[in-house]
Design a protein around this motif. Structure first.
Motif: not given
Length: 188
Positions: A90-96, A115-119, A131-133
């Motif tokens: 989770s933290m790695a995806r957050y910073y990515s 791509q940031a939206l997907v992370d 991406p989130p909703t």
């Protein structure tokens, strides 16, 4: 897990330097050389965060399979390892996600904001690689700082993409969560 944690901490320390330069650019206080340095750092640490995320995701899958077949005596140990692997992923995806956002903000390709939206979506309960909703975000999770900041990151990505209406919805979501969590205490 310790190796992942150490790599994550080292990459975060480097990332924070680039974040500071990117924010200076937003304030029009950064030189062209500083912007170029921020972009170089962000590309480098993004790949590190992505690598940590992918390796942690593999570890999560292994531990989930192991958890299903673990004897009772080993179950708690496996669950603890699984929780730690999920936290690191989770933290790695957050910073990515933040690396990609800042690269897009500094003039990188538009696809980086997508791509940031997907992370960020991986933290905000989006289906895999989507991406989130807002309707899928569990409100209780927004009390965690990195989850709330991921929602702010989503808003910033939509803003970069010119979708201000969606950006405002995400900011409103975070604001409501803060009001729900702290509103009564602040008014007392």
């Amino acid at each position: 897990a310790d190796v992942f944690d150490l790599r994550l901490d080292l990459a975060k320390a480097t990332y924070l330097q680039a974040e500071e330069l990117a924010e200076r650019k937003r304030l029009r206080l950064a030189t062209d050389e500083q912007v170029a340095e921020a972009q170089r750092i962000l590309r480098t640490v993004e790949s590190i965060f992505d690598d940590i995320s992918n390796q942690s995701a593999n570890r999560v899958r292994q531990l989930e399979r192991r958890e299903q077949n673990a004897p009772q005596a080993e179950a708690q140990h496996v669950q603890d390892q699984l929780a730690e692997a999920r936290r690191i992923r989770s933290m790695a995806r957050y910073y990515s996600g933040w690396c990609k956002y800042y690269q897009a903000m500094l003039g990188g390709p538009d696809k980086l904001s997508q791509q940031a939206l997907v992370d960020f979506g991986s933290i905000l309960n989006a289906p895999a690689d989507r991406p989130p909703t807002i309707d899928r975000v569990p409100q209780g999770l927004l009390r965690y700082e990195h989850v709330a900041r991921a929602a702010v990151g989503v808003a910033l990505c939509y803003s970069l993409r010119g979708n201000d209406a969606e950006a405002i919805k995400w900011i409103d979501l975070v604001e409501r969560a803060v009001d729900d969590a702290f509103g009564n205490r602040l008014l007392a």
